[in-house]
Write an enzyme that holds these catalytic residues in place. Structure first.
Site, PDB file in Angstrom:
ATOM      1  N   CYS A 210      12.317  -4.574   6.670  1.00 28.21           N
ATOM      2  CA  CYS A 210      11.039  -4.849   6.017  1.00 28.21           C
ATOM      3  C   CYS A 210      10.445  -3.558   5.497  1.00 28.21           C
ATOM      4  O   CYS A 210      10.364  -2.565   6.208  1.00 28.21           O
ATOM      5  CB  CYS A 210      10.036  -5.412   7.013  1.00 28.21           C
ATOM      6  SG  CYS A 210      10.401  -7.046   7.534  1.00 28.21           S
TER       7      CYS A 210
ATOM      8  N   GLU B 212      16.247  -5.511  -5.262  1.00 27.13           N
ATOM      9  CA  GLU B 212      17.142  -5.683  -4.125  1.00 27.13           C
ATOM     10  C   GLU B 212      16.904  -7.023  -3.442  1.00 27.13           C
ATOM     11  O   GLU B 212      15.794  -7.550  -3.457  1.00 27.13           O
ATOM     12  CB  GLU B 212      16.899  -4.563  -3.111  1.00 27.13           C
ATOM     13  CG  GLU B 212      17.332  -3.217  -3.650  1.00 27.13           C
ATOM     14  CD  GLU B 212      17.063  -2.083  -2.688  1.00 27.13           C
ATOM     15  OE1 GLU B 212      17.855  -1.126  -2.717  1.00 27.13           O
ATOM     16  OE2 GLU B 212      16.098  -2.132  -1.926  1.00 27.13           O
TER      17      GLU B 212
HETATM   18  N1  SAH Z   1       4.211  -7.939  -0.541  1.00 24.31           N
HETATM   19  C1  SAH Z   1       4.351  -8.881   0.501  1.00 24.31           C
HETATM   20  C2  SAH Z   1       5.784  -9.212   0.827  1.00 24.31           C
HETATM   21  C3  SAH Z   1       6.775  -8.074   0.820  1.00 24.31           C
HETATM   22  S1  SAH Z   1       6.606  -6.900   2.126  1.00 24.31           S
HETATM   23  C4  SAH Z   1       3.595  -8.424   1.743  1.00 24.31           C
HETATM   24  O1  SAH Z   1       3.178  -7.280   1.780  1.00 24.31           O
HETATM   25  O2  SAH Z   1       3.395  -9.239   2.620  1.00 24.31           O
HETATM   26  C5  SAH Z   1       7.274  -7.783   3.531  1.00 24.31           C
HETATM   27  C6  SAH Z   1       6.698  -7.371   4.855  1.00 24.31           C
HETATM   28  O3  SAH Z   1       7.164  -6.068   5.240  1.00 24.31           O
HETATM   29  C7  SAH Z   1       5.180  -7.274   4.888  1.00 24.31           C
HETATM   30  O4  SAH Z   1       4.658  -7.861   6.043  1.00 24.31           O
HETATM   31  C8  SAH Z   1       4.958  -5.785   4.893  1.00 24.31           C
HETATM   32  O5  SAH Z   1       3.694  -5.438   5.377  1.00 24.31           O
HETATM   33  C9  SAH Z   1       6.084  -5.333   5.774  1.00 24.31           C
HETATM   34  N2  SAH Z   1       6.378  -3.919   5.708  1.00 24.31           N
HETATM   35  C10 SAH Z   1       6.201  -3.093   4.656  1.00 24.31           C
HETATM   36  N3  SAH Z   1       6.617  -1.841   4.969  1.00 24.31           N
HETATM   37  C11 SAH Z   1       7.064  -1.881   6.258  1.00 24.31           C
HETATM   38  C12 SAH Z   1       7.635  -0.926   7.122  1.00 24.31           C
HETATM   39  N4  SAH Z   1       7.842   0.332   6.744  1.00 24.31           N
HETATM   40  N5  SAH Z   1       7.986  -1.320   8.365  1.00 24.31           N
HETATM   41  C13 SAH Z   1       7.812  -2.607   8.758  1.00 24.31           C
HETATM   42  N6  SAH Z   1       7.292  -3.555   7.977  1.00 24.31           N
HETATM   43  C14 SAH Z   1       6.909  -3.205   6.728  1.00 24.31           C
END
Ligand code: SAH
Ligand code: SF4
Length: 365
Positions: free
Chosen positions: A357, A90
């Protein structure tokens, strides 16, 4: 073979073998990355025989569009692509600074929250780097689906081109790209950097490194390598907890690289690049949204050139934690700022279409 997987030198080699003059490479590159052509028959400046050869030898789209969803306010679009091997990925387009989003027609904004890019029209893409993810963060839908495979550099670039082509029809361009879609970019380091270089290419898409952001779960050797490479790309690190016990409970990767090691790697990065690092913090009610959590975090981040991006947790199927309440988010921010750590509370986006996110997974609602 996917055409976006090629570097200029690789296409030169192929055209050499085909006895095509070198200037044709430049024409193809301009067609792909400046005119944003999406199929060989659009290259009207190439002889028909070459267009046919291109269409026989290369694919111009690595995926089919399975579906797309627009948020109710039309500011966010999520597209679900299917790769030839069946894996879904996605990518999300976020529009900022449009009339409905401007200060003259404000929707009520809770105190302390910022509207990103207020007043300035921006088109930000959130791109996937892997199908699934191996890191298993419990609060993340992509983590919940597990790891499928790495994306090639071309599959990463193609997500950008898909949206760039769509925006072009409205005379709009991509203003920012964040590698924050599905997957852990530093777990697919070489392909992600090859994609960055291709997007950067001054003879191609010319996308400035400063408008790119890579977000990592905190893979220490790669953070150091990234620092050594002195790229202008922005770095975000997903921390979410400031002690090992708390971080381990939600992020298995902490077993391998603990909080201390991650912060030391970030110090190394700031020292090497003189660039600020951003820490991501998903505010989870009663878990990491307290004033005490903010104080512990401030202590860890002392003397580090950084910024904290706090986002109230987005809901996912596999995790029952709840988003922090506004009031708690505000106290968290104020506590950090009193300790000298700048903090922004991000507005949630695209929640109604599961495009926020950590909500990207192979299902759509
Ligand atoms: N794998 C990388 C990038 C993709 S995730 C990482 O973890 O940084 C992108 C961002 O979304 C990251 O900061 C992650 O911690 C956050 N994230 C993941 N699940 C989330 C959720 N349920 N609510 C808010 N942010 C979330
Ligand atoms: Fe992977 Fe990032 Fe999700 Fe963690 S938050 S599971 S690293 S995509």
């Amino acid at each position: 073979m996917l055409i976006y997987d090629l570097e200029t030198a690789a296409l030169e080699k192929i055209f050499n073998e085909w006895n095509e003059p070198t200037y044709r490479v430049k024409q193809v590159w301009q067609g792909l990355y400046q005119h944003l052509y999406s199929s060989p028959d659009q290259f009207s400046n190439l002889p028909i025989s070459l267009r046919e050869k291109l269409s026989q030898e290369f694919t111009f789209t690595p995926f089919t569009v399975k579906t797309y969803l627009d948020s109710a306010d039309k500011s966010t679009r999520k597209t679900l692509f299917q790769l030839p091997d069946g894996n879904p990925i996605e990518a999300v387009l976020m529009r900022y600074g449009d009339p409905a989003d401007s200060p003259s027609a404000p929707s009520p904004l809770p105190e302390g929250e910022v509207r990103m890019g207020e007043g300035k029209k921006r088109r930000t893409l959130c791109i996937s780097t892997q199908a699934g993810c191996a890191m298993g963060c419990v609060f993340c839908a992509t983590g919940q689906m597990g790891f499928k495979r790495n994306l090639t550099s071309g599959e990463i670039v193609a997500q950008v081109m898909y949206y760039a082509q769509m925006l072009k029809e409205r005379n709009e361009t991509v203003s920012n790209i964040v590698f924050m879609g599905m997957g852990e970019p530093f777990h697919n380091y070489d392909n992600v950097m090859a994609a960055v270089d291709r997007l950067n290419d001054p003879n191609g898409f010319k996308f400035g490194a400063r408008r790119l952001t890579i977000s990592t779960v905190g893979l220490v050797p790669q953070i150091k390598r990234f620092a050594d490479e002195q790229r202008q790309v922005n770095l975000a690190v997903s921390l979410h907890a400031a002690t090992d016990a708390e971080r381990l409970a939600i992020m298995p990767v902490n077993k391998k690289y603990d909080v201390n090691e991650v912060i030391e790697a970030c110090k190394y990065y700031v020292g090497k690049t003189r660039r600020r690092v951003t820490f991501e913090w998903a505010l989870i009610h009663g878990v990491n949204d307290t004033a005490e959590a903010a104080k512990k975090l401030a202590e860890r981040l002392k003397d580090l050139m950084c910024h904290v991006n706090a986002i109230p947790l987005n809901p996912t199927r596999g995790y029952h934690g709840e988003a922090a309440k506004r009031q708690h988010a505000q106290i968290f921010k104020e506590t950090l700022e009193r300790e000298g750590i700048p903090c922004t509370i991000r507005m949630r986006r695209g929640i109604d279409i599961n495009a926020g996110c950590g909500q990207l997974a192979a299902y759509t609602n």
